[in-house]
Design an enzyme around this catalytic site. Structure first.
Site, PDB file in Angstrom:
ATOM      1  N   ASN A 100       0.840  -1.193   0.000  1.00  0.00           N
ATOM      2  CA  ASN A 100       0.000   0.000   0.000  1.00  0.00           C
ATOM      3  C   ASN A 100       0.882   1.252   0.000  1.00  0.00           C
ATOM      4  O   ASN A 100       1.957   1.295   0.596  1.00  0.00           O
ATOM      5  CB  ASN A 100      -1.027   0.006   1.139  1.00  0.00           C
ATOM      6  CG  ASN A 100      -0.451  -0.206   2.523  1.00  0.00           C
ATOM      7  OD1 ASN A 100       0.599  -0.813   2.684  1.00  0.00           O
ATOM      8  ND2 ASN A 100      -1.153   0.282   3.524  1.00  0.00           N
ATOM      9  N   GLU A 108       0.263   5.140   0.710  1.00  0.00           N
ATOM     10  CA  GLU A 108      -0.680   6.168   1.163  1.00  0.00           C
ATOM     11  C   GLU A 108      -0.257   7.542   0.641  1.00  0.00           C
ATOM     12  O   GLU A 108       0.829   7.712   0.072  1.00  0.00           O
ATOM     13  CB  GLU A 108      -0.764   6.137   2.690  1.00  0.00           C
ATOM     14  CG  GLU A 108      -1.323   4.799   3.167  1.00  0.00           C
ATOM     15  CD  GLU A 108      -1.622   4.736   4.641  1.00  0.00           C
ATOM     16  OE1 GLU A 108      -1.129   5.595   5.417  1.00  0.00           O
ATOM     17  OE2 GLU A 108      -2.364   3.795   5.023  1.00  0.00           O
ATOM     18  N   CYS A 125      -4.058   0.559  -2.655  1.00  0.00           N
ATOM     19  CA  CYS A 125      -3.963  -0.683  -1.870  1.00  0.00           C
ATOM     20  C   CYS A 125      -2.882  -1.598  -2.451  1.00  0.00           C
ATOM     21  O   CYS A 125      -2.585  -1.576  -3.655  1.00  0.00           O
ATOM     22  CB  CYS A 125      -5.288  -1.444  -1.909  1.00  0.00           C
ATOM     23  SG  CYS A 125      -6.621  -0.695  -0.976  1.00  0.00           S
ATOM     24  N   GLU A 156      -2.950  -4.845  -2.989  1.00  0.00           N
ATOM     25  CA  GLU A 156      -3.424  -5.816  -3.983  1.00  0.00           C
ATOM     26  C   GLU A 156      -3.503  -5.191  -5.362  1.00  0.00           C
ATOM     27  O   GLU A 156      -3.125  -5.804  -6.367  1.00  0.00           O
ATOM     28  CB  GLU A 156      -4.820  -6.341  -3.613  1.00  0.00           C
ATOM     29  CG  GLU A 156      -4.899  -7.042  -2.268  1.00  0.00           C
ATOM     30  CD  GLU A 156      -5.247  -6.112  -1.132  1.00  0.00           C
ATOM     31  OE1 GLU A 156      -4.697  -4.982  -1.090  1.00  0.00           O
ATOM     32  OE2 GLU A 156      -6.050  -6.493  -0.288  1.00  0.00           O
ATOM     33  N   CYS A 178     -10.115  -5.487   0.444  1.00  0.00           N
ATOM     34  CA  CYS A 178     -11.252  -4.559   0.443  1.00  0.00           C
ATOM     35  C   CYS A 178     -12.100  -4.789  -0.812  1.00  0.00           C
ATOM     36  O   CYS A 178     -11.691  -5.462  -1.765  1.00  0.00           O
ATOM     37  CB  CYS A 178     -10.771  -3.115   0.526  1.00  0.00           C
ATOM     38  SG  CYS A 178     -10.163  -2.439  -1.026  1.00  0.00           S
TER      39      CYS A 178
HETATM   40  N1  THU Z   1      -5.373  -1.506   2.386  1.00  0.00           N
HETATM   41  C1  THU Z   1      -4.799  -2.327   1.462  1.00  0.00           C
HETATM   42  O1  THU Z   1      -3.661  -2.123   1.041  1.00  0.00           O
HETATM   43  N2  THU Z   1      -5.536  -3.381   1.003  1.00  0.00           N
HETATM   44  C2  THU Z   1      -6.800  -3.695   1.423  1.00  0.00           C
HETATM   45  O2  THU Z   1      -7.423  -4.590   0.873  1.00  0.00           O
HETATM   46  C3  THU Z   1      -7.370  -2.966   2.562  1.00  0.00           C
HETATM   47  C4  THU Z   1      -6.719  -1.685   2.898  1.00  0.00           C
HETATM   48  C5  THU Z   1      -4.596  -0.366   2.893  1.00  0.00           C
HETATM   49  C6  THU Z   1      -5.101   0.977   2.448  1.00  0.00           C
HETATM   50  C7  THU Z   1      -4.591   1.873   3.557  1.00  0.00           C
HETATM   51  O3  THU Z   1      -3.268   2.267   3.238  1.00  0.00           O
HETATM   52  C8  THU Z   1      -4.549   0.995   4.780  1.00  0.00           C
HETATM   53  O4  THU Z   1      -4.627  -0.341   4.304  1.00  0.00           O
HETATM   54  C9  THU Z   1      -5.688   1.238   5.764  1.00  0.00           C
HETATM   55  O5  THU Z   1      -6.909   1.210   5.135  1.00  0.00           O
END
Ligand code: THU
Length: 134
Positions: free
Chosen positions: A43, A45, A54, A56, A87
């Site tokens: 991920n 941000e 994300c 994935e 997610c």
């Molecule tokens: N996140 C992912 O990388 N994958 C997911 O399927 C769920 C959420 C990340 C996004 C964000 O940086 C952190 O997790 C919190 O939501």
């Protein structure tokens, strides 16, 4: 014998270390198996929070950019008590490249849960709904 995807989980655990998650402190590593090759993502941000990518989806983009189309499996690694499911947005992005995708959610301490994407995203919308069959 069913594959245990141990190498895929190891690849996701390795890239988990490189997640950029200064706001949530929730690091995620992902590894996609496609065409026999492994592609990783974490991920990423952003100070403008909605622009966060994300793990994935980053891994899927790496696979597609390398010329693969069929996703066999994805491993997701987090430092949590229970494995973390992808997610909804990531489920839909994975679905574009296969409904039979094996989703392995794992923790850095070795807990695991395994699902098929079609169970995580039943009755899904996909390329066929637009008449696209690859
Ligand atoms: N996140 C992912 O990388 N994958 C997911 O399927 C769920 C959420 C990340 C996004 C964000 O940086 C952190 O997790 C919190 O939501």
């Amino acid at each position: 014998m069913k594959p245990d995807y141990g190498d895929l989980v190891a690849a996701a655990a390795e890239v988990w270390r490189r997640a950029y998650a200064p706001y949530s402190q929730f690091s995620v590593g992902a590894a996609v198996l496609a065409g026999g090759r492994t592609f990783t993502g974490c991920n990423v941000e952003n100070a403008s929070h909605g622009l966060t990518i994300c793990a994935e989806r980053a891994a899927v983009c790496a696979a597609i950019a390398a010329g693969e189309r069929a996703v066999e499996a994805v491993a997701i690694v987090t430092d949590t008590a229970q494995p973390t499911a992808p997610c909804g947005a990531c489920r839909q992005v994975l679905r574009e490249f296969g409904t039979a995708v094996v989703v392995i959610s794992a923790t850095v301490r070795g807990a695991r849960s395994v699902h098929q994407l079609s169970d995580l995203l039943p009755a899904s919308f996909g390329p066929e709904d637009l008449g696209y069959r690859g």
